[in-house]
Design a protein around this motif. Structure first.
Motif, mmCIF file in Angstrom:
data_model
loop_
_atom_site.group_PDB
_atom_site.id
_atom_site.type_symbol
_atom_site.label_atom_id
_atom_site.label_comp_id
_atom_site.label_asym_id
_atom_site.label_seq_id
_atom_site.Cartn_x
_atom_site.Cartn_y
_atom_site.Cartn_z
ATOM 1 N N UNK A 191 0.837 -1.189 0.000
ATOM 2 C CA UNK A 191 0.000 0.000 0.000
ATOM 3 C C UNK A 191 0.876 1.245 0.000
ATOM 4 N N UNK A 192 0.608 2.225 -0.881
ATOM 5 C CA UNK A 192 1.463 3.412 -0.956
ATOM 6 C C UNK A 192 1.249 4.413 0.178
ATOM 7 N N UNK A 193 0.210 4.220 0.973
ATOM 8 C CA UNK A 193 -0.042 5.160 2.073
ATOM 9 C C UNK A 193 -0.730 4.432 3.221
ATOM 10 N N UNK A 194 -0.380 4.827 4.432
ATOM 11 C CA UNK A 194 -1.022 4.246 5.604
ATOM 12 C C UNK A 194 -1.224 5.320 6.654
ATOM 13 N N UNK A 195 -2.271 5.139 7.452
ATOM 14 C CA UNK A 195 -2.616 6.074 8.512
ATOM 15 C C UNK A 195 -2.680 5.285 9.813
ATOM 16 N N UNK A 196 -1.732 5.539 10.700
ATOM 17 C CA UNK A 196 -1.673 4.836 11.978
ATOM 18 C C UNK A 196 -2.517 5.586 13.006
ATOM 19 N N UNK A 197 -3.375 4.848 13.703
ATOM 20 C CA UNK A 197 -4.338 5.483 14.598
ATOM 21 C C UNK A 197 -4.414 4.798 15.958
ATOM 22 N N UNK A 198 -4.762 5.596 16.959
ATOM 23 C CA UNK A 198 -5.192 5.070 18.244
ATOM 24 C C UNK A 198 -6.674 5.409 18.392
ATOM 25 N N UNK A 199 -7.373 4.583 19.135
ATOM 26 C CA UNK A 199 -8.821 4.750 19.249
ATOM 27 C C UNK A 199 -9.182 6.052 19.958
ATOM 28 N N UNK A 200 -10.003 6.855 19.307
ATOM 29 C CA UNK A 200 -10.545 8.073 19.916
ATOM 30 C C UNK A 200 -11.841 7.750 20.652
#
Length: 199
Positions: free
Chosen positions: A125-134
């Motif tokens: 995948x050319x892009x990723x968004x790392x997240x923590x739960x809001x």
């Protein structure tokens, strides 16, 4: 055709109708870890940006799927950009694998460590968004998941002058039924700042 939702019609397939007219929809290809460390990877086409300041993205789990259970258990997830070259892998990862079976292992999808969260990201995948739960919000048979964005990674080959370029990202979109959007035409139209700027 007119569909009146005031009339409670048990034969009406609301999901099929909504997903045919709310198009195209971007796809959040979400990677998570279970409490026992199993990597889960599944596409969610109810997905968008919720806020820019602070950066928050959202996706909806229709029903209580493995993705939702993992996010609630660990508080982390990664949104991987689903692209045209990855269509078969994205589609195949939507199959109903058992909670203790990893789509990544079953389908041979290459993964790599993320920077800020424990769930890995998709190598292709050319892009990723790392997240923590809001937070989450339960709506009927679905749960809206909001994630605080901790890191965005974009591959160098997808950038033009330091900015992600649409045709190089080549994102997939979901349409109605079994239809997918591929290689969308791109046009540039300047938005007017004031009414007098309208042509």
């Amino acid at each position: 055709m007119r569909t009146d939702f005031a009339a409670d019609d048990p034969d009406l397939n609301v999901y099929k109708l909504l997903t045919a007219v709310v198009v195209p929809r971007p796809i959040a290809w979400v990677s998570t870890l279970s409490g026992t460390g199993v990597v889960n990877l599944a596409p969610h086409s109810f997905y968008t940006v919720a806020c820019a300041r602070p950066p928050i993205v959202q996706f909806t789990s229709v029903g209580r799927k493995d993705t939702l259970r993992n996010v609630l258990a660990t508080g982390e997830f990664v949104v991987n950009l689903a692209t045209a070259p990855l269509l078969d892998q994205v589609n195949n990862s939507s199959a109903r694998f058992a909670p203790d079976q990893s789509e990544v292992d079953a389908l041979g999808i290459a993964m790599e460590p993320s920077v800020r969260v424990r769930p890995p990201r998709v190598v292709g995948s050319p892009a990723s968004i790392e997240c923590t739960l809001h937070s989450t919000n339960e709506l009927g048979d679905s749960t809206v998941v909001l994630g605080d964005v901790r890191m965005i990674s974009v591959a160098q080959e997808a950038l033009v002058d330091g900015h992600p370029e649409f045709t190089r990202l080549d994102p997939l979109s979901r349409l109605g039924r079994d239809e997918w959007g591929l290689h969308a035409e791109v046009v540039s139209v300047r938005r007017p700042a004031r009414p007098e700027d309208v042509r």
